[in-house]
Design an enzyme around this catalytic site. Structure first.
Site: not given
Ligand code: JD8
Length: 279
Positions: A87, A156, A114, A171
């Protein structure tokens, strides 16, 4: 192109056997290898997570299984770029999808809990190019759905995967994140019957006047872009139809979009293609 995916949920990637991407994989145009991280969890309990240093909620993925997995996967199949969904990563864009589609090999590392101990990415960077990438500003429970999204966007664009090369170029956001459609989203589309539940297809689409049709489609695209994506419309107005969300340089944040004033956005679903019957 070869795509390796490391995950604690290999079953999550069943959808890669379906549709456009599934057919490309059957033909061998894309080779997918999905690896279970627990194969490299070498302690008696095959544990992949542990409590976070510094305290706090949840668990963190241990570095040792990831180190072993990445060593083993990188050792076969030629040089690779590592893509780690997070994220806090750089925003994934059409331009990045086009760049990835030109790579011979990608390795995706799917975190859960996490996230992954930060030293794993640090260590990997000493051996291969590594991108931490986010698919959008919302919180997922792990990297798996992000990898499905990215592999579809990349797959794609591979030569021969999409029947019609023009459809990628036309697109929303354009085929490569460049070109005239780069900052436009698509307008509405129609098929038979000409009149359905009393609603007519816009007559220009039946006129046979190709220039008029092209103008109408461009106007529709502008209208929908202005209504739903004021951030993109502002770029267009400024004469900078750059790929959306693309930072000017790595590590630099993209310009934030303007919020949509209440009542100015189109009604939910308006001018957006719904699901046709049978799909
Ligand atoms: C990888 C663990 C969850 C992350 C606590 C719960 C992408 N756009 C996006 N949103 N979220 C992700 C993503 C979330 C992930 C992981 C990607 C691995 N989590 C954890 C830290 C905070 N949560 C993503 N691409």
């Amino acid at each position: 192109m070869r795509i390796d995916i490391i995950t604690i949920f290999p079953e999550y990637f069943g959808p890669l056997e379906v549709s456009l991407i599934g057919k490309a994989a059957q033909r061998g145009d894309i080779v997918f290898r999905v690896h279970d991280l627990r194969n490299w969890a070498l302690d008696v309990h095959h544990s992949v997570d542990d409590t976070p240093y510094g305290g706090g909620p949840g668990m963190v993925m241990k570095p040792e299984p990831w180190g072993e997995a990445l060593d083993a996967v990188a050792a076969v199949g030629g040089p690779a770029r590592l893509v780690v969904p997070s994220p806090s990563g750089r925003p994934f864009t059409q331009r990045m999808a086009a760049g990835y589609a030109r790579e011979p090999r990608l390795v995706f590392a799917c975190g859960r809990y996490e996230g992954i101990d930060a030293r794993v990415v640090e260590d990997a960077r000493s051996r291969m190019p590594v991108d931490e990438v986010s698919i959008g500003d919302y919180v997922l429970a792990g990297g798996e759905p992000a990898v499905l999204v990215m592999t579809e966007a990349i797959g794609r664009l591979l030569p021969g995967v999409l029947g019609n090369a023009q459809s990628a170029a036309d697109d929303s956001f354009g085929g490569d994140g460049e070109g005239p459609m780069a900052a436009l989203i698509e307008g509405p589309v129609y098929t038979r019957p000409r009149v359905w539940r009393g609603r007519e297809v816009p007559p220009v689409l039946l006129s046979g006047d190709h220039a008029a049709i092209a103008r109408w489609r461009h106007d529709s695209a502008l209208r929908v872009t202005a209504a739903n994506r004021p951030d993109l419309a502002a770029r267009l107005a400024a004469g900078q139809p750059a790929a959306p969300g693309q930072p000017a340089a790595p590590g630099q944040a993209a310009a934030p979009g303007q919020p949509v004033p209440p009542g100015q956005a189109a009604a939910p679903g308006s001018a957006i293609r719904g699901t046709p019957p049978g799909e």
